[in-house]
Design a protein around this motif. Structure first.
Motif, PDB file in Angstrom:
ATOM      1  N   ARG A   8       0.828  -1.224   0.000  1.00  0.00           N
ATOM      2  CA  ARG A   8       0.000   0.000   0.000  1.00  0.00           C
ATOM      3  C   ARG A   8       0.852   1.260   0.000  1.00  0.00           C
ATOM      4  N   ALA A  10       0.173   5.150   1.602  1.00  0.00           N
ATOM      5  CA  ALA A  10      -0.786   5.751   2.538  1.00  0.00           C
ATOM      6  C   ALA A  10      -0.475   7.233   2.778  1.00  0.00           C
ATOM      7  N   PRO A  11      -0.733   8.074   1.799  1.00  0.00           N
ATOM      8  CA  PRO A  11      -0.404   9.495   1.983  1.00  0.00           C
ATOM      9  C   PRO A  11      -1.348  10.205   2.950  1.00  0.00           C
ATOM     10  N   SER A  12      -0.839  11.233   3.600  1.00  0.00           N
ATOM     11  CA  SER A  12      -1.677  12.125   4.409  1.00  0.00           C
ATOM     12  C   SER A  12      -1.956  13.354   3.548  1.00  0.00           C
ATOM     13  N   GLU A  44      -4.829   8.975   4.509  1.00  0.00           N
ATOM     14  CA  GLU A  44      -4.755   9.088   5.969  1.00  0.00           C
ATOM     15  C   GLU A  44      -5.218  10.489   6.392  1.00  0.00           C
ATOM     16  N   TYR A 183      -2.306   8.353  14.722  1.00  0.00           N
ATOM     17  CA  TYR A 183      -1.806   7.585  13.571  1.00  0.00           C
ATOM     18  C   TYR A 183      -1.455   6.148  13.956  1.00  0.00           C
ATOM     19  N   VAL A 187      -3.202   3.159  11.837  1.00  0.00           N
ATOM     20  CA  VAL A 187      -2.395   2.481  10.815  1.00  0.00           C
ATOM     21  C   VAL A 187      -2.399   0.968  11.054  1.00  0.00           C
ATOM     22  N   ARG A 201       7.733   1.890   3.082  1.00  0.00           N
ATOM     23  CA  ARG A 201       7.425   3.302   3.348  1.00  0.00           C
ATOM     24  C   ARG A 201       8.712   4.032   3.742  1.00  0.00           C
ATOM     25  N   LEU A 205       9.450   6.660   9.376  1.00  0.00           N
ATOM     26  CA  LEU A 205       8.496   5.894  10.182  1.00  0.00           C
ATOM     27  C   LEU A 205       9.124   4.666  10.836  1.00  0.00           C
TER      28      LEU A 205
HETATM   29  N1  GLU Z   1       0.462   8.825   6.244  1.00  0.00           N
HETATM   30  C1  GLU Z   1       1.861   8.694   6.528  1.00  0.00           C
HETATM   31  C2  GLU Z   1       2.622   9.781   5.812  1.00  0.00           C
HETATM   32  O1  GLU Z   1       2.120  10.344   4.848  1.00  0.00           O
HETATM   33  C3  GLU Z   1       2.419   7.356   6.092  1.00  0.00           C
HETATM   34  C4  GLU Z   1       1.960   6.280   6.974  1.00  0.00           C
HETATM   35  C5  GLU Z   1       2.534   4.916   6.675  1.00  0.00           C
HETATM   36  O2  GLU Z   1       3.008   4.663   5.557  1.00  0.00           O
HETATM   37  O3  GLU Z   1       2.466   4.090   7.580  1.00  0.00           O
HETATM   38  O4  GLU Z   1       3.725  10.066   6.202  1.00  0.00           O
END
Ligand code: GLU
Length: 302
Positions: A8, A10-12, A44, A183, A187, A201, A205
């Motif tokens: 996946r 998962a952009p914010s 997100e 978050y 997540v 990712r 993180l």
């Molecule tokens: N939403 C997070 C971001 O844009 C990424 C979260 C993830 O990949 O776990 O930095």
């Protein structure tokens, strides 16, 4: 097992995609497609105060323009709050969380010390008696009650990681006092609910991952495979982001940008192509995760 691969991006929606987010999107896409896996997109959007209006649809339009075509429909975290509530209820029933009424100031002044990712909560509210009620109608935050626990895992790019969660992070918040979900909880719930078993990712993180692994363990959820790709930084060593004024991706230069990202990801230089889909296909064919370097990459080229 490769046909079961689910990855996946998962952009914010706090800003538009930039070169750093493109690197993460392409890395997770190439890893998924080279395993004949599914590649999902999850928005997100849990914190409307940090959101930029129109960013979610602009991000999706940019992914489409780069031919980063996802499977299924986009999932929006803002529409899944009931799932986070269910997870919190389970932790409440097991007495693994507690209400915290501390102001930001109290949290600061009573901190146990500097942790790896902010300060370590001093624990004042962990000692409140069960039926205790505050004087005001103030809503509490909910914090996870951490035992002494060391999390160890192997990241496919960054190698072996060890974190003493209680002393290096401390009891962390799952639901904020302002009613927004953290978050870390969202997540974990979403990755499990969506069947995601491969997480590729950004390296920023990496330090959050032990928190997520611990939550997976107490919620009885499977642990995905993790690969944290290097960050792109400016010449001062700062991560390219909205805060460091990373420019939004220029779709008109997409071929050049994808080639640039390929070079950071050690994908061999592609021959001339007719279109962006062919360029991505080259990336899929030549993808080798074990060639990626672990250190941040400095670039001023946008
Ligand atoms: N939403 C997070 C971001 O844009 C990424 C979260 C993830 O990949 O776990 O930095």
């Amino acid at each position: 097992m490769s046909e079961n691969y689910v990855g996946r991006f998962a952009p914010s929606p706090t800003g538009l995609l930039h070169i750093g987010s493109l690197l993460t999107a392409i890395a997770s896409y190439l890893d998924a497609r080279s395993h004949h896996g599914r590649w999902l997109v999850r928005m997100e959007d849990l914190d409307p105060l940090r959101e930029m209006s129109g960013a979610a649809s602009a991000i999706l339009a940019t992914l489409e323009a780069f031919a980063l075509n996802w499977d299924g429909s986009v999932v929006y975290q803002s529409q899944r709050q009931h799932l986070y509530q269910q997870a919190l209820a389970r932790l409440q029933a097991a007495n693994q969380v507690y209400r915290c009424y501390c102001s930001r100031k109290t949290v600061q002044s009573e901190a146990r010390g500097e942790g790896i990712d902010g300060i370590v909560y001093g624990g004042r509210c962990s000692f409140l008696p069960l039926g205790w009620q505050p004087d005001s109608a103030k809503e509490p935050a909910w914090r996870l009650r951490l035992p002494a626990v060391t999390i160890t895992f192997s990241d496919a790019i960054q190698g072996k990681q060890v974190q003493q969660l209680d002393s290096e992070v401390g009891d962390f918040v799952l639901l904020r006092a302002d009613g927004f979900w953290a978050y870390q909880l969202a997540v974990v719930v979403d990755d499990a609910t969506q069947g995601i078993n491969h997480i590729v990712r950004g390296q920023d993180l990496l330090l959050s991952t032990p928190r997520q692994i611990y939550l997976q363990s107490i919620l009885g959820l499977p642990r995905p495979y993790y690969a944290h790709v290097p960050l792109l930084t400016n010449k001062h060593g700062q991560k390219w982001s909205k805060q460091t004024c990373a420019p939004a991706l220029d779709v008109g230069r997409r071929e050049q940008l994808v080639r640039q990202v390929f070079s950071y990801l050690q994908v061999p230089a592609a021959p001339e192509v007719d279109n962006i889909t062919d360029l991505l296909d080259w990336g899929v064919k030549h993808w080798q995760l074990n060639r990626i370097v672990s250190e941040p990459i400095c670039t001023e080229q946008m």
